[in-house]
Design a protein around this motif. Structure first.
Motif, PDB file in Angstrom:
ATOM      1  N   GLU A 177      38.512  34.209  33.583  1.00 21.98           N
ATOM      2  CA  GLU A 177      38.443  34.356  32.136  1.00 21.98           C
ATOM      3  C   GLU A 177      39.727  35.067  31.716  1.00 21.98           C
ATOM      4  O   GLU A 177      40.014  36.170  32.193  1.00 21.98           O
ATOM      5  N   ARG A 185      39.730  38.868  30.771  1.00 16.04           N
ATOM      6  CA  ARG A 185      39.428  39.769  31.891  1.00 16.04           C
ATOM      7  C   ARG A 185      40.632  39.883  32.820  1.00 16.04           C
ATOM      8  O   ARG A 185      40.921  40.951  33.353  1.00 16.04           O
ATOM      9  N   TYR A 186      41.345  38.786  33.008  1.00 16.53           N
ATOM     10  CA  TYR A 186      42.557  38.837  33.833  1.00 16.53           C
ATOM     11  C   TYR A 186      43.592  39.756  33.186  1.00 16.53           C
ATOM     12  O   TYR A 186      44.224  40.566  33.861  1.00 16.53           O
ATOM     13  N   HIS A 195      33.633  42.894  28.615  1.00 18.87           N
ATOM     14  CA  HIS A 195      34.429  42.402  29.755  1.00 18.87           C
ATOM     15  C   HIS A 195      34.424  43.423  30.892  1.00 18.87           C
ATOM     16  O   HIS A 195      34.267  43.059  32.064  1.00 18.87           O
ATOM     17  N   LYS A 220      35.832  33.645  39.461  1.00 20.71           N
ATOM     18  CA  LYS A 220      35.180  33.313  38.189  1.00 20.71           C
ATOM     19  C   LYS A 220      35.396  34.432  37.177  1.00 20.71           C
ATOM     20  O   LYS A 220      35.708  34.173  36.012  1.00 20.71           O
TER      21      LYS A 220
END
Length: 111
Positions: A12, A15-16, A46, A8
């Motif tokens: 996003e 964030r990846y 983040h 999860k």
């Protein structure tokens, strides 16, 4: 570690992208902000979520905190995906039906 929660968090896109950038080298918030063209405030938010979920950690250098991916998190993700790959390689893909309550019915049978 909770696999679903990690997915999860990294699901996003920003964030990846942050996590990918940290795999290249350590970064501070300002450096990530410039690299990813996002506000420092957004990067901080983040990173907070990523820290709370055990994906990254920071080391203080003067006024700046430099962030790194947690090696345990990287190892966990690598292991998880290796196990998924192993399961996929042993999957019986020739099976025509599943093993659930499938019943062979004829035209006269009612469901």
């Amino acid at each position: 570690m909770d696999t679903v929660q990690i997915l999860k968090v990294l699901g996003e896109p920003m964030r990846y992208r942050i996590f990918e950038a940290l795999l290249e080298r350590k970064h501070c918030v300002r450096s990530l902000s410039k690299k990813l063209q996002v506000t420092e405030s957004a990067i901080s938010q983040h990173l907070k979520i990523m820290r709370e979920n055990g994906l990254v950690y920071g080391e203080k250098y003067g006024y700046h905190t430099h962030y790194f991916p947690k090696q345990e998190a990287v190892d966990y993700l690598a292991d998880m995906f290796c196990k998924m790959k192993e399961k996929s390689l042993t999957l019986d893909r020739d099976m025509t039906i599943c093993n659930c309550e499938f019943k062979n019915t004829t035209a006269g049978d009612k469901p």
